[in-house]
Design a protein around this motif. Structure first.
Motif, mmCIF file in Angstrom:
data_model
loop_
_atom_site.group_PDB
_atom_site.id
_atom_site.type_symbol
_atom_site.label_atom_id
_atom_site.label_comp_id
_atom_site.label_asym_id
_atom_site.label_seq_id
_atom_site.Cartn_x
_atom_site.Cartn_y
_atom_site.Cartn_z
ATOM 1 N N ASP A 150 0.827 -1.209 0.000
ATOM 2 C CA ASP A 150 0.000 0.000 0.000
ATOM 3 C C ASP A 150 0.858 1.254 0.000
ATOM 4 O OD1 ASP A 150 -2.295 -1.518 0.026
ATOM 5 O OD2 ASP A 150 -2.724 -1.215 2.147
ATOM 6 N N ARG A 151 1.922 1.231 0.795
ATOM 7 C CA ARG A 151 2.827 2.386 0.836
ATOM 8 C C ARG A 151 3.491 2.592 -0.515
ATOM 9 N NH1 ARG A 151 5.519 0.931 4.935
ATOM 10 N NH2 ARG A 151 7.346 0.052 3.925
ATOM 11 N N LEU A 152 3.847 1.498 -1.170
ATOM 12 C CA LEU A 152 4.474 1.587 -2.483
ATOM 13 C C LEU A 152 3.521 2.167 -3.520
ATOM 14 C CD1 LEU A 152 5.456 0.345 -5.367
ATOM 15 C CD2 LEU A 152 7.222 0.922 -3.708
ATOM 16 N N VAL A 153 2.253 1.739 -3.491
ATOM 17 C CA VAL A 153 1.254 2.293 -4.418
ATOM 18 C C VAL A 153 1.104 3.795 -4.190
ATOM 19 C CG1 VAL A 153 -1.223 2.350 -4.949
ATOM 20 C CG2 VAL A 153 -0.015 0.159 -4.810
ATOM 21 N N ALA A 154 0.963 4.193 -2.923
ATOM 22 C CA ALA A 154 0.787 5.618 -2.614
ATOM 23 C C ALA A 154 1.997 6.432 -3.050
ATOM 24 C CB ALA A 154 0.539 5.789 -1.113
ATOM 25 N N ALA A 155 3.199 5.950 -2.762
ATOM 26 C CA ALA A 155 4.416 6.686 -3.119
ATOM 27 C C ALA A 155 4.590 6.762 -4.631
ATOM 28 C CB ALA A 155 5.630 6.024 -2.473
ATOM 29 N N THR A 156 4.258 5.668 -5.330
ATOM 30 C CA THR A 156 4.365 5.656 -6.793
ATOM 31 C C THR A 156 3.425 6.678 -7.413
ATOM 32 O OG1 THR A 156 5.007 3.317 -6.823
ATOM 33 C CG2 THR A 156 4.103 4.233 -8.862
ATOM 34 N N VAL A 157 2.177 6.676 -6.955
ATOM 35 C CA VAL A 157 1.201 7.616 -7.496
ATOM 36 C C VAL A 157 1.584 9.046 -7.155
ATOM 37 C CG1 VAL A 157 -1.207 8.361 -7.341
ATOM 38 C CG2 VAL A 157 -0.657 5.931 -7.541
ATOM 39 N N SER A 158 2.077 9.272 -5.955
ATOM 40 C CA SER A 158 2.507 10.612 -5.578
ATOM 41 C C SER A 158 3.623 11.105 -6.499
ATOM 42 C CB SER A 158 2.979 10.623 -4.123
ATOM 43 O OG SER A 158 3.385 11.917 -3.737
ATOM 44 N N ALA A 159 4.600 10.241 -6.791
ATOM 45 C CA ALA A 159 5.685 10.626 -7.697
ATOM 46 C C ALA A 159 5.146 10.954 -9.088
ATOM 47 C CB ALA A 159 6.719 9.507 -7.779
ATOM 48 N N LEU A 160 4.195 10.164 -9.563
ATOM 49 C CA LEU A 160 3.603 10.423 -10.873
ATOM 50 C C LEU A 160 2.864 11.759 -10.895
ATOM 51 C CD1 LEU A 160 2.251 6.848 -11.676
ATOM 52 C CD2 LEU A 160 4.145 8.012 -12.837
ATOM 53 N N CYS A 161 2.151 12.046 -9.805
ATOM 54 C CA CYS A 161 1.406 13.311 -9.750
ATOM 55 C C CYS A 161 2.340 14.512 -9.672
ATOM 56 C CB CYS A 161 0.476 13.308 -8.530
ATOM 57 S SG CYS A 161 -0.949 12.200 -8.670
ATOM 58 N N VAL A 162 3.416 14.380 -8.917
ATOM 59 C CA VAL A 162 4.308 15.522 -8.691
ATOM 60 C C VAL A 162 5.264 15.727 -9.861
ATOM 61 C CG1 VAL A 162 6.166 16.397 -7.218
ATOM 62 C CG2 VAL A 162 4.140 15.349 -6.184
ATOM 63 N N ARG A 163 5.855 14.617 -10.353
ATOM 64 C CA ARG A 163 6.895 14.742 -11.370
ATOM 65 C C ARG A 163 6.480 14.241 -12.738
ATOM 66 N NH1 ARG A 163 9.916 11.673 -7.897
ATOM 67 N NH2 ARG A 163 10.491 10.333 -9.653
ATOM 68 N N GLY A 164 5.400 13.480 -12.815
ATOM 69 C CA GLY A 164 4.991 12.912 -14.090
ATOM 70 C C GLY A 164 5.938 11.852 -14.607
ATOM 71 N N ASP A 165 6.699 11.215 -13.704
ATOM 72 C CA ASP A 165 7.687 10.220 -14.130
ATOM 73 C C ASP A 165 8.101 9.407 -12.909
ATOM 74 O OD1 ASP A 165 9.409 8.797 -15.736
ATOM 75 O OD2 ASP A 165 10.895 10.395 -15.960
ATOM 76 N N LEU A 166 8.755 8.276 -13.163
ATOM 77 C CA LEU A 166 9.376 7.461 -12.119
ATOM 78 C C LEU A 166 10.841 7.292 -12.471
ATOM 79 C CD1 LEU A 166 6.719 4.595 -11.813
ATOM 80 C CD2 LEU A 166 6.932 6.602 -10.332
ATOM 81 N N ASP A 167 11.709 7.445 -11.486
ATOM 82 C CA ASP A 167 13.113 7.142 -11.764
ATOM 83 C C ASP A 167 13.284 5.616 -11.801
ATOM 84 O OD1 ASP A 167 13.472 6.160 -9.113
ATOM 85 O OD2 ASP A 167 14.149 8.118 -8.399
ATOM 86 N N ASP A 168 14.480 5.151 -12.124
ATOM 87 C CA ASP A 168 14.695 3.711 -12.322
ATOM 88 C C ASP A 168 14.378 2.907 -11.064
ATOM 89 O OD1 ASP A 168 15.421 4.185 -14.918
ATOM 90 O OD2 ASP A 168 17.596 4.017 -14.552
ATOM 91 N N GLU A 169 14.774 3.412 -9.904
ATOM 92 C CA GLU A 169 14.524 2.685 -8.662
ATOM 93 C C GLU A 169 13.041 2.666 -8.326
ATOM 94 O OE1 GLU A 169 15.087 0.400 -5.296
ATOM 95 O OE2 GLU A 169 16.337 0.735 -7.078
ATOM 96 N N GLU A 170 12.361 3.793 -8.512
ATOM 97 C CA GLU A 170 10.912 3.840 -8.271
ATOM 98 C C GLU A 170 10.181 2.887 -9.203
ATOM 99 O OE1 GLU A 170 10.348 8.474 -6.793
ATOM 100 O OE2 GLU A 170 10.508 8.014 -8.941
#
Length: 206
Positions: A150-170
């Motif tokens: 659940d924490r991973l889903v929330a953090a992933t979506v937050s990164a997408l909303c803020v930056r519009g991308d995921l780095d390699d580790e994310e």
């Protein structure tokens, strides 16, 4: 305007009580005034899968007008029908758990400052098992209260909303938690609900 009955100008710019500025830029398009294409969109929303099962937020108001972003879908029925179908697929056809999906939607609503989206999906989140403590954590972006996935889903979506991308580790962590198909589902959820948030903001739907 492509297709449909032209709304009355007074409906497009309703005055607030006391003659103040408009509360909404788009007035309600009520069922009696809809053409056949608009009616198909209306029926798909008000009488489709969203209307089945527990009614955790209203789809129509007392006069029969569609609530929230759905009213604007009637402006262009071809797009509106496809758009509502995408929303139904996001809600009912993904492999993500109900809980994970609602976490993703509520994180997007918070990041987009979309009060209507939050009000609509908070009860759905509760129905999916989110506690008041967890809902408050999502509202304030405190994801550490959640268990790993659940924490991973929330953090992933937050990164997408803020930056519009995921780095390699994310990206690696997201794929490890929900798989490539799950990442695609999260991307679709974020894109769909961010677009709804923009419509709500531009049309001044509170």
């Amino acid at each position: 305007m492509t297709g449909g009955t032209e709304p009355d100008p007074a409906e497009l710019h309703p005055s607030a009580p006391g003659g103040g500025p408009p509360e909404h830029r788009l007035g309600k398009l009520f069922p009696a005034r809809l053409d056949d294409d608009q009616r198909a969109v209306y029926d798909a929303i008000a009488g489709g899968r969203r209307a089945q099962g527990p009614q955790l937020f209203p789809l129509v108001d007392a006069g029969g007008g569609l609530e929230g972003p759905f009213n604007a879908f009637l402006l262009q029925p071809r797009l509106g029908f496809a758009w509502q179908a995408l929303g139904a697929a996001v809600r009912y056809e993904t492999a993500l758990s109900d809980r994970a999906r609602e976490i993703a939607i509520l994180v997007t609503a918070t990041a987009s400052d979309a009060a209507f989206e939050w009000r609509s999906h908070e009860p759905i989140g509760r129905h999916a098992g989110l506690t008041d403590h967890e809902l408050d954590a999502l509202r304030t972006s405190r994801f550490d209260v959640f268990a790993d996935d659940d924490r991973l889903v929330a953090a992933t979506v937050s990164a997408l909303c803020v930056r519009g991308d995921l780095d390699d580790e994310e990206y690696r962590r997201a794929v490890g938690a929900v798989g490539p198909a799950g990442v695609f589902e999260l991307l679709t959820i974020v894109g769909y609900y961010q677009a709804l948030a923009m419509q709500l903001r531009v049309f001044r739907v509170s």
